[in-house]
Design an enzyme around this catalytic site. Structure first.
Site, PDB file in Angstrom:
ATOM      1  N   ASP A 137       0.865  -1.182   0.000  1.00  0.00           N
ATOM      2  CA  ASP A 137       0.000   0.000   0.000  1.00  0.00           C
ATOM      3  C   ASP A 137       0.899   1.228   0.000  1.00  0.00           C
ATOM      4  OD1 ASP A 137      -1.640   2.193   1.716  1.00  0.00           O
ATOM      5  OD2 ASP A 137      -3.023   0.894   0.626  1.00  0.00           O
ATOM      6  N   ASN A 168      -1.774  12.802  -3.724  1.00  0.00           N
ATOM      7  CA  ASN A 168      -2.657  13.260  -4.809  1.00  0.00           C
ATOM      8  C   ASN A 168      -3.185  14.665  -4.543  1.00  0.00           C
ATOM      9  OD1 ASN A 168      -2.791  11.456  -6.954  1.00  0.00           O
ATOM     10  ND2 ASN A 168      -4.275  10.130  -5.954  1.00  0.00           N
ATOM     11  N   HIS A 185      -3.543  14.747  -9.557  1.00  0.00           N
ATOM     12  CA  HIS A 185      -3.745  13.361  -9.977  1.00  0.00           C
ATOM     13  C   HIS A 185      -2.787  12.936 -11.083  1.00  0.00           C
ATOM     14  CE1 HIS A 185      -7.267  12.428  -7.543  1.00  0.00           C
ATOM     15  NE2 HIS A 185      -7.689  13.659  -7.765  1.00  0.00           N
ATOM     16  N   ASP A 228      -0.738   9.603 -10.781  1.00  0.00           N
ATOM     17  CA  ASP A 228      -0.626   8.528 -11.769  1.00  0.00           C
ATOM     18  C   ASP A 228       0.837   8.205 -12.066  1.00  0.00           C
ATOM     19  OD1 ASP A 228      -3.359   8.394 -11.918  1.00  0.00           O
ATOM     20  OD2 ASP A 228      -3.522   9.441 -13.848  1.00  0.00           O
ATOM     21  N   GLU A 256      -4.267   2.478  -4.842  1.00  0.00           N
ATOM     22  CA  GLU A 256      -2.815   2.522  -4.607  1.00  0.00           C
ATOM     23  C   GLU A 256      -2.285   1.220  -4.043  1.00  0.00           C
ATOM     24  OE1 GLU A 256      -4.736   4.366  -0.903  1.00  0.00           O
ATOM     25  OE2 GLU A 256      -5.126   4.206  -3.051  1.00  0.00           O
TER      26      GLU A 256
END
Length: 320
Positions: free
Chosen positions: A197, A205, A210, A214, A240
Protein backbone atom coordinates in the site's frame (compact mmCIF):
# COMPACT_ATOMS: atom_id res chain seq x y z
CA UNK A 1 -39.48 -8.89 -56.90
CA UNK A 2 -41.11 -9.29 -60.33
CA UNK A 3 -40.72 -12.17 -62.76
CA UNK A 4 -39.64 -10.85 -66.14
CA UNK A 5 -39.10 -14.04 -68.15
CA UNK A 6 -37.90 -17.60 -68.07
CA UNK A 7 -34.22 -18.52 -68.16
CA UNK A 8 -34.65 -19.82 -71.71
CA UNK A 9 -35.98 -16.44 -72.83
CA UNK A 10 -33.23 -14.48 -71.12
CA UNK A 11 -29.89 -13.46 -72.70
CA UNK A 12 -27.97 -15.52 -70.14
CA UNK A 13 -26.38 -18.92 -70.67
CA UNK A 14 -25.65 -21.88 -68.39
CA UNK A 15 -21.92 -21.17 -68.72
CA UNK A 16 -22.52 -17.84 -66.91
CA UNK A 17 -23.50 -19.70 -63.73
CA UNK A 18 -20.63 -20.77 -61.48
CA UNK A 19 -22.52 -23.73 -60.02
CA UNK A 20 -23.01 -25.10 -63.56
CA UNK A 21 -19.52 -24.34 -64.81
CA UNK A 22 -18.37 -27.06 -67.26
CA UNK A 23 -21.87 -28.55 -67.34
CA UNK A 24 -22.33 -29.21 -71.07
CA UNK A 25 -25.19 -31.70 -70.64
CA UNK A 26 -28.21 -30.60 -72.71
CA UNK A 27 -30.44 -32.08 -69.99
CA UNK A 28 -29.21 -29.41 -67.59
CA UNK A 29 -30.03 -26.66 -70.07
CA UNK A 30 -33.50 -28.09 -70.62
CA UNK A 31 -34.12 -28.39 -66.85
CA UNK A 32 -33.13 -24.75 -66.23
CA UNK A 33 -35.06 -23.37 -69.21
CA UNK A 34 -38.42 -22.82 -67.43
CA UNK A 35 -36.86 -21.39 -64.24
CA UNK A 36 -37.97 -17.86 -63.44
CA UNK A 37 -35.75 -14.82 -63.91
CA UNK A 38 -36.84 -12.06 -61.53
CA UNK A 39 -35.87 -8.41 -61.19
CA UNK A 40 -35.17 -6.76 -57.82
CA UNK A 41 -34.83 -2.99 -57.71
CA UNK A 42 -31.86 -1.41 -55.95
CA UNK A 43 -32.44 -1.18 -52.22
CA UNK A 44 -35.24 -3.76 -52.19
CA UNK A 45 -35.08 -7.06 -50.35
CA UNK A 46 -35.55 -10.42 -52.01
CA UNK A 47 -38.96 -11.61 -50.81
CA UNK A 48 -39.06 -15.36 -51.14
CA UNK A 49 -42.01 -16.21 -48.91
CA UNK A 50 -39.71 -17.90 -46.40
CA UNK A 51 -39.01 -20.80 -48.77
CA UNK A 52 -35.79 -22.61 -49.42
CA UNK A 53 -34.74 -21.53 -52.89
CA UNK A 54 -31.48 -21.27 -54.75
CA UNK A 55 -30.81 -17.81 -56.21
CA UNK A 56 -28.14 -17.11 -58.80
CA UNK A 57 -27.26 -13.49 -59.56
CA UNK A 58 -27.37 -12.87 -63.31
CA UNK A 59 -26.72 -9.12 -63.18
CA UNK A 60 -26.18 -6.53 -60.45
CA UNK A 61 -25.21 -7.59 -56.93
CA UNK A 62 -26.82 -8.66 -53.68
CA UNK A 63 -25.91 -7.89 -50.10
CA UNK A 64 -26.58 -10.88 -47.85
CA UNK A 65 -26.77 -10.18 -44.13
CA UNK A 66 -26.19 -13.07 -41.70
CA UNK A 67 -29.10 -14.98 -40.24
CA UNK A 68 -30.13 -13.12 -37.08
CA UNK A 69 -30.93 -16.46 -35.40
CA UNK A 70 -27.54 -18.03 -36.13
CA UNK A 71 -25.46 -15.91 -33.76
CA UNK A 72 -23.25 -14.93 -36.71
CA UNK A 73 -22.19 -11.29 -36.42
CA UNK A 74 -19.45 -11.45 -39.02
CA UNK A 75 -21.05 -8.85 -41.30
CA UNK A 76 -22.52 -8.92 -44.77
CA UNK A 77 -21.51 -10.83 -47.88
CA UNK A 78 -21.65 -9.42 -51.39
CA UNK A 79 -22.89 -11.78 -54.12
CA UNK A 80 -21.79 -10.90 -57.66
CA UNK A 81 -22.98 -12.04 -61.11
CA UNK A 82 -22.65 -15.79 -61.57
CA UNK A 83 -22.55 -16.41 -57.83
CA UNK A 84 -25.32 -18.01 -55.80
CA UNK A 85 -26.99 -17.85 -52.43
CA UNK A 86 -29.37 -20.20 -50.67
CA UNK A 87 -27.52 -23.49 -51.22
CA UNK A 88 -27.39 -24.26 -47.50
CA UNK A 89 -31.12 -23.61 -47.11
CA UNK A 90 -31.90 -26.00 -49.95
CA UNK A 91 -29.61 -28.72 -48.60
CA UNK A 92 -31.00 -28.30 -45.07
CA UNK A 93 -34.58 -28.02 -46.32
CA UNK A 94 -34.82 -24.85 -44.26
CA UNK A 95 -36.10 -21.37 -44.95
CA UNK A 96 -33.86 -18.54 -46.12
CA UNK A 97 -33.58 -16.43 -42.97
CA UNK A 98 -30.70 -14.29 -44.18
CA UNK A 99 -31.74 -10.84 -45.44
CA UNK A 100 -30.91 -10.41 -49.13
CA UNK A 101 -30.93 -6.84 -50.44
CA UNK A 102 -30.16 -5.59 -53.95
CA UNK A 103 -27.21 -3.20 -53.97
CA UNK A 104 -28.22 -2.23 -57.50
CA UNK A 105 -30.89 -3.33 -59.93
CA UNK A 106 -30.56 -7.10 -60.07
CA UNK A 107 -31.76 -9.98 -62.17
CA UNK A 108 -31.85 -13.32 -60.37
CA UNK A 109 -32.37 -16.88 -61.54
CA UNK A 110 -34.67 -18.70 -59.10
CA UNK A 111 -34.31 -22.48 -58.82
CA UNK A 112 -36.78 -24.39 -56.67
CA UNK A 113 -35.33 -26.98 -54.26
CA UNK A 114 -36.91 -29.98 -55.99
CA UNK A 115 -35.15 -29.06 -59.21
CA UNK A 116 -31.84 -28.55 -57.38
CA UNK A 117 -31.99 -32.14 -56.11
CA UNK A 118 -32.95 -33.44 -59.55
CA UNK A 119 -29.98 -31.65 -61.08
CA UNK A 120 -27.65 -33.01 -58.40
CA UNK A 121 -28.86 -36.51 -59.22
CA UNK A 122 -28.37 -36.11 -62.96
CA UNK A 123 -25.30 -33.85 -63.06
CA UNK A 124 -21.99 -34.79 -61.50
CA UNK A 125 -20.73 -31.35 -62.49
CA UNK A 126 -23.28 -29.59 -60.29
CA UNK A 127 -22.53 -31.90 -57.37
CA UNK A 128 -18.78 -31.26 -57.69
CA UNK A 129 -19.20 -27.49 -58.03
CA UNK A 130 -21.59 -27.39 -55.09
CA UNK A 131 -19.19 -29.42 -52.97
CA UNK A 132 -16.29 -27.15 -53.99
CA UNK A 133 -18.33 -24.04 -53.11
CA UNK A 134 -19.39 -25.36 -49.71
CA UNK A 135 -15.83 -26.50 -48.97
CA UNK A 136 -14.56 -23.01 -49.74
CA UNK A 137 -17.18 -21.49 -47.43
CA UNK A 138 -16.29 -23.91 -44.63
CA UNK A 139 -12.61 -22.98 -44.95
CA UNK A 140 -13.50 -19.28 -44.94
CA UNK A 141 -15.70 -19.77 -41.87
CA UNK A 142 -12.94 -21.68 -40.08
CA UNK A 143 -10.40 -18.98 -40.89
CA UNK A 144 -12.80 -16.34 -39.61
CA UNK A 145 -13.41 -18.37 -36.44
CA UNK A 146 -9.67 -18.58 -35.81
CA UNK A 147 -9.32 -14.82 -36.31
CA UNK A 148 -12.14 -14.25 -33.84
CA UNK A 149 -10.53 -16.58 -31.33
CA UNK A 150 -7.20 -14.77 -31.63
CA UNK A 151 -8.94 -11.41 -31.36
CA UNK A 152 -10.98 -12.64 -28.39
CA UNK A 153 -7.84 -13.84 -26.63
CA UNK A 154 -6.16 -10.51 -27.37
CA UNK A 155 -9.03 -8.60 -25.78
CA UNK A 156 -9.19 -11.07 -22.91
CA UNK A 157 -5.54 -10.42 -22.18
CA UNK A 158 -6.16 -6.68 -22.38
CA UNK A 159 -8.98 -7.07 -19.86
CA UNK A 160 -6.56 -8.71 -17.41
CA UNK A 161 -4.08 -5.84 -17.43
CA UNK A 162 -4.32 -2.50 -15.69
CA UNK A 163 -4.35 0.29 -18.27
CA UNK A 164 -2.30 2.76 -16.20
CA UNK A 165 0.51 0.59 -14.85
CA UNK A 166 0.54 -2.34 -17.26
CA UNK A 167 0.46 -4.75 -14.30
CA UNK A 168 -2.05 -7.55 -14.01
CA UNK A 169 -5.31 -6.37 -12.48
CA UNK A 170 -7.77 -7.70 -9.93
CA UNK A 171 -9.66 -9.70 -12.55
CA UNK A 172 -6.44 -11.56 -13.33
CA UNK A 173 -5.82 -12.12 -9.61
CA UNK A 174 -9.33 -13.48 -9.08
CA UNK A 175 -8.81 -15.92 -11.94
CA UNK A 176 -5.22 -16.97 -11.33
CA UNK A 177 -4.60 -16.92 -7.58
CA UNK A 178 -6.97 -19.88 -6.93
CA UNK A 179 -5.15 -21.86 -9.62
CA UNK A 180 -1.74 -20.98 -8.19
CA UNK A 181 -2.92 -21.93 -4.69
CA UNK A 182 -4.28 -25.25 -5.93
CA UNK A 183 -1.04 -26.02 -7.74
CA UNK A 184 0.98 -25.16 -4.64
CA UNK A 185 -1.15 -27.51 -2.51
CA UNK A 186 -0.86 -30.31 -5.07
CA UNK A 187 2.91 -29.91 -5.45
CA UNK A 188 3.59 -29.17 -1.82
CA UNK A 189 5.42 -26.02 -2.88
CA UNK A 190 5.30 -22.63 -1.12
CA UNK A 191 3.28 -19.73 -2.46
CA UNK A 192 3.77 -16.27 -1.00
CA UNK A 193 2.30 -12.86 -1.70
CA UNK A 194 3.47 -9.37 -0.83
CA UNK A 195 0.68 -6.83 -0.44
CA UNK A 196 1.79 -3.22 -0.88
CA UNK A 197 0.00 0.00 0.00
CA UNK A 198 1.60 3.28 -1.07
CA UNK A 199 1.91 5.46 2.02
CA UNK A 200 -0.28 8.57 2.35
CA UNK A 201 -1.22 8.35 -1.31
CA UNK A 202 -4.36 10.45 -0.94
CA UNK A 203 -2.28 13.23 0.60
CA UNK A 204 0.19 12.89 -2.29
CA UNK A 205 -2.66 13.26 -4.81
CA UNK A 206 -4.18 16.21 -2.97
CA UNK A 207 -0.83 18.00 -2.77
CA UNK A 208 0.62 17.30 -6.22
CA UNK A 209 -2.42 16.50 -8.34
CA UNK A 210 -3.74 13.36 -9.98
CA UNK A 211 -1.33 13.50 -12.91
CA UNK A 212 1.57 13.29 -10.47
CA UNK A 213 -0.34 10.59 -8.60
CA UNK A 214 -0.63 8.53 -11.77
CA UNK A 215 3.08 9.03 -12.37
CA UNK A 216 3.80 7.84 -8.84
CA UNK A 217 1.70 4.73 -9.34
CA UNK A 218 3.44 4.00 -12.63
CA UNK A 219 6.83 4.51 -10.98
CA UNK A 220 5.95 2.15 -8.13
CA UNK A 221 4.60 -0.42 -10.59
CA UNK A 222 7.84 -0.26 -12.55
CA UNK A 223 9.87 -0.86 -9.39
CA UNK A 224 7.86 -3.95 -8.56
CA UNK A 225 7.74 -5.34 -12.09
CA UNK A 226 11.47 -4.85 -12.67
CA UNK A 227 12.46 -6.35 -9.33
CA UNK A 228 10.70 -9.69 -9.66
CA UNK A 229 11.70 -12.94 -11.30
CA UNK A 230 10.14 -13.95 -14.63
CA UNK A 231 8.12 -16.57 -12.74
CA UNK A 232 6.60 -13.97 -10.37
CA UNK A 233 3.59 -11.75 -11.01
CA UNK A 234 3.07 -8.04 -10.35
CA UNK A 235 -0.53 -6.96 -9.80
CA UNK A 236 -2.39 -3.71 -9.24
CA UNK A 237 -4.94 -4.86 -6.71
CA UNK A 238 -6.86 -1.58 -6.71
CA UNK A 239 -6.25 2.13 -6.17
CA UNK A 240 -2.82 2.52 -4.61
CA UNK A 241 -2.65 -1.15 -3.58
CA UNK A 242 -0.17 -3.30 -5.46
CA UNK A 243 0.86 -6.90 -5.02
CA UNK A 244 3.61 -9.34 -5.83
CA UNK A 245 2.61 -13.00 -6.25
CA UNK A 246 5.60 -15.27 -5.66
CA UNK A 247 5.24 -18.96 -6.61
CA UNK A 248 7.76 -21.43 -5.12
CA UNK A 249 8.77 -18.84 -2.53
CA UNK A 250 8.83 -19.53 1.22
CA UNK A 251 7.95 -16.85 3.75
CA UNK A 252 11.56 -16.00 4.64
CA UNK A 253 12.50 -15.39 1.01
CA UNK A 254 9.29 -13.43 0.38
CA UNK A 255 10.18 -11.18 3.33
CA UNK A 256 13.57 -10.53 1.74
CA UNK A 257 11.88 -9.71 -1.57
CA UNK A 258 9.57 -7.26 0.21
CA UNK A 259 12.55 -5.59 1.88
CA UNK A 260 14.27 -5.17 -1.46
CA UNK A 261 11.09 -3.70 -2.97
CA UNK A 262 10.73 -1.26 -0.07
CA UNK A 263 14.29 -0.03 -0.48
CA UNK A 264 13.97 0.42 -4.23
CA UNK A 265 10.65 2.20 -3.82
CA UNK A 266 12.23 4.74 -1.46
CA UNK A 267 14.80 5.71 -4.07
CA UNK A 268 12.49 5.76 -7.11
CA UNK A 269 11.88 9.17 -8.65
CA UNK A 270 8.40 10.03 -9.79
CA UNK A 271 9.60 12.67 -12.29
CA UNK A 272 13.39 12.30 -12.65
CA UNK A 273 13.57 15.16 -15.16
CA UNK A 274 12.00 17.80 -12.89
CA UNK A 275 14.09 20.66 -11.50
CA UNK A 276 12.50 20.02 -8.12
CA UNK A 277 11.64 16.31 -8.05
CA UNK A 278 8.56 15.30 -6.15
CA UNK A 279 9.02 13.61 -2.78
CA UNK A 280 10.01 9.98 -2.96
CA UNK A 281 7.20 7.52 -2.42
CA UNK A 282 7.22 4.79 0.19
CA UNK A 283 5.04 1.81 0.86
CA UNK A 284 3.84 -0.49 3.60
CA UNK A 285 4.37 -4.19 2.91
CA UNK A 286 2.44 -7.17 4.23
CA UNK A 287 3.90 -10.62 3.56
CA UNK A 288 2.17 -14.01 3.89
CA UNK A 289 2.73 -17.58 2.73
CA UNK A 290 0.08 -20.19 1.96
CA UNK A 291 -0.33 -22.45 4.96
CA UNK A 292 -0.96 -26.20 4.81
CA UNK A 293 -4.62 -26.76 4.07
CA UNK A 294 -5.16 -23.05 3.41
CA UNK A 295 -6.65 -21.47 0.31
CA UNK A 296 -6.28 -18.21 -1.56
CA UNK A 297 -8.77 -16.46 0.71
CA UNK A 298 -6.79 -17.31 3.84
CA UNK A 299 -3.58 -16.25 2.08
CA UNK A 300 -5.04 -12.86 1.14
CA UNK A 301 -6.43 -12.36 4.65
CA UNK A 302 -3.03 -13.11 6.19
CA UNK A 303 -1.26 -10.68 3.87
CA UNK A 304 -3.87 -8.00 4.54
CA UNK A 305 -3.45 -8.46 8.30
CA UNK A 306 0.33 -8.16 7.93
CA UNK A 307 -0.12 -4.99 5.85
CA UNK A 308 -2.31 -3.52 8.57
CA UNK A 309 0.41 -4.22 11.15
CA UNK A 310 2.99 -2.48 8.93
CA UNK A 311 0.78 0.60 8.67
CA UNK A 312 0.03 0.61 12.38
CA UNK A 313 3.75 0.38 13.15
CA UNK A 314 4.47 3.61 11.26
CA UNK A 315 4.40 2.65 7.56
CA UNK A 316 7.38 2.39 5.19
CA UNK A 317 8.20 -1.07 6.51
CA UNK A 318 7.68 -4.79 6.02
CA UNK A 319 5.54 -6.94 8.28
CA UNK A 320 4.81 -10.68 8.24
Amino acid sequence: MDQICSFAASPYAVRDLQLFRDADDPAVTRALAPCAVVRVAAGRQVEDGMRARLYIVLSGSLEVAPDAHSGDDSGVTRVLPGESVGEQAVLDDAVNLAAMTALEDCELLVIEPELVWQLIDCSNVLARNLLRLLSFRVRAANAQLKRRQRLGEFYRQLSLNDALTGLYNRAWLNEMLPKLAMRARQDGSPLSIVMIDLDHFKRFNDTHGHIAGDAALSSAAGVIRDSLRPSDFAVRYGGEELMAVLPDTPLSLAEMVAGRLAERLRTALVFPDMRLPLPHITGSFGVACLEAGGDEHALMAAADAALYRAKQAGRDRVSV
